[in-house]
Design a protein around this motif. Structure first.
Motif, PDB file in Angstrom:
ATOM      1  N   UNK A  80       0.836  -1.208   0.000  1.00 26.37           N
ATOM      2  CA  UNK A  80       0.000   0.000   0.000  1.00 26.37           C
ATOM      3  C   UNK A  80       0.864   1.249   0.000  1.00 26.37           C
ATOM      4  N   UNK A  81       1.850   1.294   0.896  1.00 28.23           N
ATOM      5  CA  UNK A  81       2.729   2.470   0.983  1.00 28.23           C
ATOM      6  C   UNK A  81       3.530   2.644  -0.305  1.00 28.23           C
ATOM      7  N   UNK A  82       4.033   1.551  -0.848  1.00 27.25           N
ATOM      8  CA  UNK A  82       4.815   1.608  -2.091  1.00 27.25           C
ATOM      9  C   UNK A  82       3.953   2.122  -3.233  1.00 27.25           C
ATOM     10  N   UNK A  83       2.707   1.670  -3.290  1.00 30.63           N
ATOM     11  CA  UNK A  83       1.784   2.158  -4.321  1.00 30.63           C
ATOM     12  C   UNK A  83       1.549   3.651  -4.210  1.00 30.63           C
ATOM     13  N   UNK A  84       1.364   4.141  -2.986  1.00 30.65           N
ATOM     14  CA  UNK A  84       1.174   5.583  -2.772  1.00 30.65           C
ATOM     15  C   UNK A  84       2.416   6.357  -3.201  1.00 30.65           C
ATOM     16  N   UNK A  85       3.577   5.833  -2.827  1.00 29.51           N
ATOM     17  CA  UNK A  85       4.829   6.509  -3.157  1.00 29.51           C
ATOM     18  C   UNK A  85       5.067   6.524  -4.668  1.00 29.51           C
ATOM     19  N   UNK A  86       4.687   5.441  -5.328  1.00 30.74           N
ATOM     20  CA  UNK A  86       4.848   5.387  -6.782  1.00 30.74           C
ATOM     21  C   UNK A  86       3.925   6.397  -7.458  1.00 30.74           C
ATOM     22  N   UNK A  87       2.671   6.477  -7.006  1.00 25.01           N
ATOM     23  CA  UNK A  87       1.724   7.429  -7.586  1.00 25.01           C
ATOM     24  C   UNK A  87       2.182   8.874  -7.387  1.00 25.01           C
ATOM     25  N   UNK A  88       2.907   9.143  -6.320  1.00 24.75           N
ATOM     26  CA  UNK A  88       3.413  10.487  -6.047  1.00 24.75           C
ATOM     27  C   UNK A  88       4.757  10.755  -6.718  1.00 24.75           C
ATOM     28  N   UNK A  89       5.285   9.759  -7.432  1.00 22.89           N
ATOM     29  CA  UNK A  89       6.540   9.958  -8.137  1.00 22.89           C
ATOM     30  C   UNK A  89       7.767   9.941  -7.236  1.00 22.89           C
ATOM     31  N   UNK A  90       7.658   9.280  -6.082  1.00 22.09           N
ATOM     32  CA  UNK A  90       8.755   9.230  -5.118  1.00 22.09           C
ATOM     33  C   UNK A  90       9.634   8.002  -5.345  1.00 22.09           C
ATOM     34  N   UNK A  91       9.020   6.921  -5.811  1.00 25.47           N
ATOM     35  CA  UNK A  91       9.766   5.681  -6.078  1.00 25.47           C
ATOM     36  C   UNK A  91       9.341   5.128  -7.427  1.00 25.47           C
ATOM     37  N   UNK A  92      10.111   4.182  -7.914  1.00 26.64           N
ATOM     38  CA  UNK A  92       9.753   3.435  -9.107  1.00 26.64           C
ATOM     39  C   UNK A  92      10.032   1.971  -8.839  1.00 26.64           C
TER      40      UNK A  92
END
Length: 161
Positions: A74-86
């Motif tokens: 869940x956290x990784x998905x949020x971070x990906x949507x915000x452009x913080x991780x790939x």
């Protein structure tokens, strides 16, 4: 063994209560410091792990942060949507996905770490450096004690099944 007469546990003497309240208040203060940058407290723990070692898998991140893989997802998905991780498929094992910070995610370190340091410094006002070190040492003792008890309970449960 706890005696029935010892079952009264006022909040002001409960070790767990004080640890929880300290954590809750510190977490709330940190959230106030980082939310303006689009980072939730849940993302914060994963960012810290990735700032320390970029390219971890979801499972590794969950273990480091001390959470479940679905929570990590869940956290990784949020971070990906915000452009913080790939997310990048592992080159040697296509079943594994490695998590990498984007340029934005790396840049957040220089912004958020000073705010986190400020939160912990504010929390420790009135404590000397030696007292802070002793507090950390005592908390580590408590953590080891609790982990040992968890292992003992698990072992007893497994022995009874």
């Amino acid at each position: 063994m706890v005696r029935h007469s010892d079952l009264n546990l006022p909040f002001e003497v409960g070790l767990g209560h004080h640890i929880r309240m300290t954590h809750t208040l510190t977490k709330r203060h940190l959230q106030e410091q980082i939310q303006g940058y689009g980072v939730t407290i849940g993302m914060w723990y994963f960012l810290r792990a990735l700032w320390h070692e970029d390219g971890l898998t979801q499972r590794e991140l969950a273990q480091i942060v001390g959470t479940t893989e679905p929570t990590a997802m869940t956290a990784i998905g949020q971070m990906e949507r915000k452009g913080i991780i790939t997310r990048v498929k592992n080159s040697t094992d296509k079943r594994r996905i490695n998590i990498y910070l984007t340029e934005r995610g790396r840049a957040l370190e220089n912004i958020l770490i000073p705010r986190a340091l400020e939160v912990t410094a504010n929390a420790a006002v009135g404590l000397s450096a030696i007292e802070r070190q002793e507090l950390i040492r005592m908390l580590q003792v408590i953590q080891r004690n609790v982990l040992s008890e968890i292992d003992n309970v698990r072992g007893a449960l497994e022995a009874n099944t």
